[in-house]
Design a protein around this motif. Structure first.
Motif, PDB file in Angstrom:
ATOM      1  N   PHE B 309       2.980  -0.032  -5.491  1.00  0.00           N
ATOM      2  CA  PHE B 309       3.931   0.900  -4.508  1.00  0.00           C
ATOM      3  C   PHE B 309       4.230   2.267  -5.292  1.00  0.00           C
ATOM      4  O   PHE B 309       5.319   3.193  -4.316  1.00  0.00           O
ATOM      5  CB  PHE B 309       5.353  -0.226  -4.705  1.00  0.00           C
ATOM      6  N   PRO B 312       2.929   4.154  -1.559  1.00  0.00           N
ATOM      7  CA  PRO B 312       3.219   3.392  -0.482  1.00  0.00           C
ATOM      8  C   PRO B 312       2.411   4.527   0.396  1.00  0.00           C
ATOM      9  O   PRO B 312       2.868   3.263   1.648  1.00  0.00           O
ATOM     10  CB  PRO B 312       4.237   4.033  -0.631  1.00  0.00           C
ATOM     11  N   ASP B 313       1.770   5.182   0.964  1.00  0.00           N
ATOM     12  CA  ASP B 313       1.455   5.721   1.822  1.00  0.00           C
ATOM     13  C   ASP B 313      -0.453   5.180   2.191  1.00  0.00           C
ATOM     14  O   ASP B 313      -0.809   5.236   2.995  1.00  0.00           O
ATOM     15  CB  ASP B 313       1.073   7.358   2.557  1.00  0.00           C
ATOM     16  N   ASN B 320       1.825  -4.102   2.399  1.00  0.00           N
ATOM     17  CA  ASN B 320       2.011  -4.945   3.570  1.00  0.00           C
ATOM     18  C   ASN B 320       1.970  -6.517   3.561  1.00  0.00           C
ATOM     19  O   ASN B 320       2.572  -7.475   3.604  1.00  0.00           O
ATOM     20  CB  ASN B 320       1.564  -4.575   4.792  1.00  0.00           C
ATOM     21  N   LEU B 322       1.930  -7.770   0.099  1.00  0.00           N
ATOM     22  CA  LEU B 322       2.700  -8.699  -0.710  1.00  0.00           C
ATOM     23  C   LEU B 322       4.186  -9.023   0.172  1.00  0.00           C
ATOM     24  O   LEU B 322       4.839 -10.203  -0.161  1.00  0.00           O
ATOM     25  CB  LEU B 322       3.115  -7.738  -1.861  1.00  0.00           C
ATOM     26  N   TYR B 323       4.135  -8.148   0.851  1.00  0.00           N
ATOM     27  CA  TYR B 323       5.920  -8.427   1.680  1.00  0.00           C
ATOM     28  C   TYR B 323       5.948  -9.299   2.772  1.00  0.00           C
ATOM     29  O   TYR B 323       7.041  -9.837   2.473  1.00  0.00           O
ATOM     30  CB  TYR B 323       6.065  -7.016   2.739  1.00  0.00           C
ATOM     31  N   LYS B 414      -2.872  -9.266  -5.567  1.00  0.00           N
ATOM     32  CA  LYS B 414      -2.704  -8.460  -6.691  1.00  0.00           C
ATOM     33  C   LYS B 414      -2.988  -9.268  -8.259  1.00  0.00           C
ATOM     34  O   LYS B 414      -2.449  -8.660  -8.375  1.00  0.00           O
ATOM     35  CB  LYS B 414      -0.735  -7.571  -6.419  1.00  0.00           C
TER      36      LYS B 414
END
Lengths: 510, 478
Positions: B309, B312-313, B320, B322-323, B414
């Motif tokens: 995190f 982020p870019d 994504n 993990l989200y 992760k």
């Protein structure tokens, strides 16, 4: 070879158990934080799903200024802003991956995820209703907001300006408008490419973007409106009364600098180069307040400013703080080295900076017998059934001046409007207290900022207002022909006072 | 027991009659499990249609018939050519492959909403699966005894090295996403590393069967661990250099780790000496550190792993993923109801987060358990296999699956730094799918040999598994 194979089997089991443990951590224990929009605003899955869920209303005087209505497309609900740009800088916007203002800072209430709404959510679950969000009730006064929006709107899109109105007794924010505004409906469009394009057109990364709320995000030199703070410090010191004679020379000659401090019109403020403090405020005499400020001393000035809210380490107003909006801290500098700098600081120049909200708090503090109340924007949280689940009360920020000093300051400010530079703020039948400001920007070639702070009625204040007009050159160019000297019209009284009057009238006359 | 090995089971010095467990064929059980697997695969396919378009896919019967035909063909081949083979392996693989095709189809639909012209991966995946099953059948039909592969030890090793070098050749080698592990021949492209994986296992097994004694012999004892002799370090150093070469020249951290880990584990099994693991582990640590220092992308991967995190870019893929998994939660959004397509490569490297999003933790754990079961069956086959060559191959193949699943699933969730590897049987990608079907065929062949009663009794008309028949099982004809 069987023993190593058995060992390997155990090792592989450990590997797979590690995978399962990690997946469980991710999808169970960490899932809440990963799917929270406030912690992970970039989680587009959540923001997209938020479209499919009804969101609570944002209410002003019982009317929804932001609401969710069935859209008929795959996202089910469309965020609707019935008042268009009028409330945009306060309410913010809610689109896919685009969220700001109260929509962001009150998101947990609006979605119903906040702990206060847990019981309601549970009820929805048990009765098999779709979970409804909570409603956020604002302190805003619809009439004041409309008056501020219309008055600022007349300045045109090229003029950055803001108006803030506070109820002095409580700290409730009655109006907050930043000009130019924007249309939140465009950002809430379900045509995401269009919404994104509309967002990009607002140049969100630019300092002058309409998304920036000038009322709280811009700390500007307050100019002569700061003389109220200097006067408060002087009166509080006990060495001054409103009729005390102070230096009213044409010019204040600093030996440590070449930039001498002069009055606006280049004239002395009174006969024999002397002027009373009250007259000095009426005509906004620079030399008088610079010399008074120097005499009072920078520590007393700074302490007085800090009592009104300057230099606040932790912001007193967080209702709008989110990833986009960052409230600016108003500053009175520490350790001013040169006497000239202290002189300029005393009249709101040098490194002194204040947000319009801060200056409204100065006026409100004087209006409320010296008691500065914490400003707040969210009045209540109601459930979908309109039960109050949380309400916010007034809170004292500080006793900035004694009630007697507040009375003295009030009569001085009334005199400014009645007999001095603030004539444009007069309201028939209502006593108005005010102070003008025409602040040098510190940027070469840029015309000064026009300020006005005021409250009314003076004897029983209902509303305190601060107005700033930043791009005064562009504002002056409007409505004046080739034969009118537009430059002459740049002053707090000419540009800001009428806006403040409109807002005060809206509150006082209702 | 292979004819070159020392005679008699090592841990059972008793001569003469032994009580030995006789495996049953269990083909009926396999068929029953296969029906469940088909239900999983076809059910997933149907619910993808329901979730995305609101109705069962129009080609449900064609697809269903095709998948059923492939699975039944594989089952029938086993019945006739490997009747004693493990009954659980094929159902596991069938379930995984069916789930994979369903998810790839689901992401095809999402991709085609954005751009109707993109190629549907599910169709090609089904074609590759068909090819995989055909090769599976071919292996079972043509390879009657896995020990024949021992003759190809050096050929397989040479072939593996050639395959690994192919992507580096100009003209046919191609750099995709930073890794140079692809070759292109006309319209076809594949990752030779997937085939090399299989060949390497065969080569290692053949080599280790021959030299295990010398590798297991003398050494120095340091702190309760027998360290190998310096002169025996040759092969492990060679393998270490090859792995490093893959890392440096092909930028492929995952394969490098996989090959070296596989070799190390087989060495450990062959010699029964944990010392090799210590030496190999140390070499791996040195190599990994070297890779970390020299290869920029390795440092980047580690950074993205430690703090995705914070980037982020750049770390958008892992973020994504993990989200998506968090969005799926315990039970998932339901097939076709999430947004797995938001994650780049959600149909290949990141297919597991796609399952995590739509089937939830429940689905992810089920899939991981399927893999665990697969590895467990492979290692069980190794345990009961009577010859060392077969033992080593089964161990190697089982461990390859375990390592590969751990590296890719751990990477996308992760647990460890992300490395590009396919998720066996799930990921879109022909070379991997075909190679894995062949691997399963080989495992089934070995397990058939291992579970099959000795030939003179397997032909007997009396199919009651009486203990009396076992009395003569120690007789070795081959």
């Amino acid at each position: 070879m069987n023993r190593p194979i058995r060992n390997l089997a155990v090792a592989c089991l450990v590997l797979f158990l590690a995978l399962i443990a990690n997946a469980s951590y991710l999808q169970f224990f960490e899932a809440d934080s990963l799917t929270s929009l406030s912690e992970n605003p970039r989680n587009s899955r959540v923001s997209e799903a938020a479209f499919a869920a009804p969101r609570g209303d944002i209410l002003v005087n019982g009317k929804a200024i932001a609401s969710s209505e069935p859209s008929g497309d795959r996202y089910e609900f469309q965020r609707v802003y019935k008042s268009g740009p009028e409330y945009a800088n306060v309410v913010g916007f809610f689109g896919r991956g685009l969220i700001g203002g109260l929509e962001a800072s009150q998101n947990d209430y609006l979605t119903g995820e906040a702990p206060e709404l847990f019981v309601n959510r549970l009820g929805d679950l048990l009765t098999n209703k779709p979970p409804a969000g909570g409603n956020v009730v604002l302190t805003l006064n619809a009439k004041a907001q409309k008056a501020a929006y219309q008055a600022l709107g007349e300045l045109g899109k090229n003029v950055r300006a803001a108006a803030v109105a506070i109820e002095p007794k409580t700290g409730k924010i009655l109006a907050m408008v930043s000009n130019p505004g924007f249309n939140p409906a465009a950002l809430a469009s379900h045509d995401f490419a269009k919404a994104r394009a509309a967002y990009d057109r607002l140049k969100p990364d630019s300092r002058t973007s309409p998304l920036n709320n000038v009322a709280i995000e811009e700390a500007l030199p307050p100019g002569s409106t700061f003389k109220l703070v200097t006067a408060a410090a002087a009166l509080s010191s006990g060495d001054y009364q409103p009729d005390t004679l102070v230096d009213g020379s044409r010019i204040l000659d600093f030996r440590d600098t070449t930039s001498d401090l002069g009055n606006h019109n280049g004239q002395a403020c009174g006969p024999n180069n002397k002027v009373t403090l009250i007259r000095a405020l009426e005509i906004s005499c620079n030399v008088a307040f610079a010399s008074v400020g120097i005499k009072v001393g920078q520590d007393a000035l700074r302490q007085q400013a800090e009592k009104f809210g300057f230099n606040a380490a932790d912001p007193y107003f967080t209702d709008l703080d989110d990833s986009l909006t960052k409230q600016s801290t108003s500053v009175f500098p520490s350790d001013i080295a040169a006497v000239s700098s202290l002189g300029y600081s005393s009249i709101g120049q040098f490194s002194v900076a204040a947000t319009p909200l801060q200056m409204a708090m100065v006026a409100a503090g004087i209006a409320n017998d010296g008691k500065v109340m914490k400003p707040y924007l969210v009045n209540e949280i109601r459930s979908a059934d309109l039960d109050v689940v949380k309400s916010f009360d007034k809170e004292l920020y500080s006793q900035a001046v004694s009630p007697s000093v507040a009375d003295q300051l009030t009569s001085m400010m009334v005199s400014v409007v009645d007999n001095g530079t603030g004539s444009n703020a007069q309201i028939p039948g209502v006593q108005v207290a005010g102070k003008t400001g025409t602040a040098q920007t510190g940027v070469s070639g840029q015309k000064p900022y026009a300020w006005f702070v005021s409250f009314a009625p003076a004897d029983d204040p209902e509303v305190a207002v601060a107005v700033v007009v930043m791009d005064t050159a562009a504002a002056a160019r409007r409505g004046c022909g080739a034969d009118v000297d537009c430059e002459g019209g740049i002053s707090g009284n000419e540009m800001a006072a009428p806006i403040a009057r409109a807002v005060m009238e809206a509150v006082v006359n209702q | 027991m292979a004819n070159r090995s020392p005679a008699a089971p090592k841990r059972d010095p008793r001569p003469g009659p032994v009580m030995e467990f006789v495996h049953r064929q269990r083909r009926g059980a396999e068929l029953f499990l296969l029906i469940l697997s088909l239900a999983v695969g076809l059910g997933a396919y149907a619910s993808v249609g329901l979730g995305t378009e609101g109705h069962i896919p129009t080609n449900m019967y064609v697809y269903g018939g095709w998948l059923t035909a492939l699975i039944l063909a594989a089952h029938v081949t086993i019945r006739y050519r490997a009747a004693y083979a493990d009954p659980i392996l094929l159902p596991i693989v069938a379930a995984l492959n069916g789930l994979g095709v369903a998810m790839i189809h689901r992401i095809d639909i999402a991709r085609q909403i954005n751009n109707p012209d993109v190629r549907a991966f599910a169709t090609s995946q089904l074609i590759w699966m068909t090819l995989g099953v055909l090769l599976f059948i071919a292996v079972l039909v043509l390879l009657r005894d896995h020990r024949r592969l021992q003759a190809f030890t050096y050929t397989a090793g040479f072939g593996a090295v050639v395959l690994l070098l192919l992507p580096l050749l100009p003209g046919i080698g191609k750099n995709i996403n930073g890794a140079r592990i692809w070759i292109h021949l006309g319209p076809l492209s594949f990752q030779p590393g997937e085939i090399a994986k299989l060949l390497l296992v065969v080569a290692f097994a053949g080599y280790l069967v021959l030299y295990r004694d010398s590798l297991a012999l003398a050494g120095r004892r340091v702190l309760f661990i027998d360290l190998p002799r310096g002169r025996d370090l040759g092969p492990i150093l060679a393998m270490w250099l090859i792995s490093l070469g893959i890392l440096v020249f092909q930028n492929d951290l995952g394969s490098s780790l996989l090959f070296f880990g596989m070799f190390l584990v087989m060495l450990y099994v062959a010699t029964e000496r944990p010392g090799w693991l210590v030496v190999g582990g140390a070499l791996f640590a040195v190599g990994a550190y070297f890779g970390y220092l020299t290869a920029g992308h390795v440092q980047q991967r580690v950074e993205y792993w430690l703090d995705p995190f914070g980037h982020p870019d750049d770390a958008t893929q892992i973020i994504n993923g993990l989200y998506g998994m968090a969005w799926g939660g315990l039970t998932g959004r339901g097939l076709g109801l999430g947004s797995p397509e938001k994650t780049p490569y959600s149909y290949s490297d990141f297919i597991l987060p796609s399952f995590g999003e739509e089937l939830g933790l429940t689905g992810v754990v089920a899939i991981i358990l399927l893999y665990a079961l697969l590895v467990e069956r492979a290692l069980r086959t190794a345990l009961i296999c009577r010859d060392n060559f077969g033992k080593l191959i089964a161990t190697g193949l089982g461990v390859v699956f375990a390592l590969q699943v751990f590296v890719v699933v751990g990477g996308v969730t992760k647990l460890i730094p992300l490395t590009g590897l396919t998720t066996p049987f799930l990921s879109q990608g022909g070379s991997s799918l075909v190679a894995n079907w062949v691997i399963i065929a080989l495992l089934l062949r070995i397990s058939d040999q291992a579970r099959r009663p000795p030939p003179e009794f397997s032909e007997a008309p009396d199919d009651l598994p009486g203990f009396a028949d076992d009395a003569t099982q120690v007789v070795k004809l081959r």
